[in-house]
Scaffold this motif. Structure first.
Motif: not given
Length: 383
Positions: A88-105
């Motif tokens: 929970f980050d007061t230094g940014s304003a967006d929500l994001w999570v990893p998705s099944i479309y991601c292949s990064s480590p």
């Protein structure tokens, strides 16, 4: 960020005898005076007393402290809900999570959101890119129901990552980030989670608050819609927000032993739950490090003699004419038996004059982020 009696009158008798008024202390007052209120509430979370003492509709979301580096809570996205650990980050304003479309480590080692498994998900195919101090992500914008505690935010904009850079995300104990800064920092034409909750009538008051534990894995909380007074001592002191993007405030001065060592003419700082250290511009931070006889290591970190820590002075931040001391026990950390590191860091970009008051500062002060009045409230935490 943290959440936001009894008089008995006796009628006059025929003899006109006056009985003095008596104030009976409530359970809350008696427990608070003995610094027992918070422990009582945690031991009896389902008692009737707990229900009466807690403000209605105030949501308290627990967080876990990971080595004093960051604080992580659990949310869910979609229907049926898919759970994720987020900062929970007061230094940014967006929500994001990893998705099944991601292949990064970083995505391989974390939970990923599957939009096909949620019947409330809505796709936009809009590409997004988010940049942080030590990482970045690219992905797609989507909409779905987001749950934090007993709060439900309908059709909330969030990012589904396709790439996540840096080792810091790969080995992080969190999956994604939930930003709590002002909407001006959010992706264009999107509404941050907290603003959505307020607009959808989910909160009694337009504020949230943080209590960050120190040296304890459990006990940290973020409160939405109100304040639990058992987490702090004394009265909240208010600092106006100077610019509505980050939670930015004016620092009058920074001093040690009564001598101003930085911000002599005032400076700007952001209050950031997503940053672990206190960060400042090169020259002022170097002056402070020099004054405590810190020396640099081969890795660029600064260390001091552990024998000297008890004699080091407080670093005192003055804001809105109120002083907020940060003792050496907070700005110095012992990681090995005979090595003590500085929790002060230098803004390596060299392009900003902003200070960042991260978790090193916030572990000392219960913090209320008041959007209704564009101000931050601070009070010493109950230890």
């Amino acid at each position: 960020m943290r959440w936001i009696g009894f008089l008995s009158l006796v009628a006059l008798s025929e003899c006109l005898v006056t009985v003095p008024l008596t104030k009976i202390k409530s359970m809350r007052e008696s427990l608070r005076e003995r610094d027992l209120l918070r422990d009582y509430l945690q031991r009896h979370p389902y008692s009737q007393a707990y229900k009466l003492l807690r403000q209605p509709r105030v949501t308290v979301q627990s967080m876990r402290n990971y080595l004093d580096m960051y604080y992580v809570g659990t949310i869910s996205i979609g229907t049926p809900p898919q759970k994720f650990r987020v900062v929970f980050d007061t230094g940014s304003a967006d929500l994001w999570v990893p998705s099944i479309y991601c292949s990064s480590p970083a995505c391989v080692t974390h939970k990923t959101f599957n939009p096909r498994a949620s019947f409330t998900f809505r796709s936009t195919n809009r590409p997004i890119w988010l940049l942080y101090a030590s990482a970045s992500m690219t992905g797609l914008l989507g909409y779905d129901d987001v749950r934090a505690g007993d709060l439900v935010c309908k059709s909330q904009a969030f990012g589904l990552s396709r790439t996540e850079s840096s080792k810091s995300l790969e080995f992080a104990a969190f999956d994604g980030i939930l930003g709590l800064a002002y909407p001006s920092l959010a992706l264009k034409d999107t509404t941050p989670v907290f603003d959505s909750l307020w607009k959808q009538g989910r909160l009694p008051d337009n504020l949230f608050a943080f209590y960050l534990s120190s040296n304890k894995r459990n006990g940290s909380v973020v409160m939405f819609g109100g304040v639990d007074h058992s987490y702090y001592r004394g009265e909240l002191q208010w600092v106006p927000v100077s610019e509505q993007g980050f939670w930015q405030v004016t620092v009058d001065s920074i001093s040690m032993n009564g001598t101003v060592v930085a911000c002599s003419g005032g400076c700007q700082a952001i209050v950031d739950t997503g940053t672990s250290l206190v960060i400042g511009p090169l020259s002022p931070v170097l002056n402070i490090l020099k004054s405590i006889h810190a020396r640099t290591t081969s890795t660029g970190e600064y260390i001091v003699s552990c024998d000297d820590v008890q004699s080091l002075p407080d670093i005192v931040f003055t804001m809105n004419n109120v002083t907020y001391p940060v003792p050496a026990s907070a700005y110095i950390r012992r990681e090995q038996t005979d090595i003590c590191y500085s929790n002060l860091d230098i803004d390596t970009s060299g392009s900003s004059s902003l200070w960042v008051l991260g978790d090193v500062f916030l572990r000392l002060y219960f913090t209320v982020f008041d959007r209704a009045n564009n101000r931050i409230g601070l009070a010493p935490v109950v230890v």
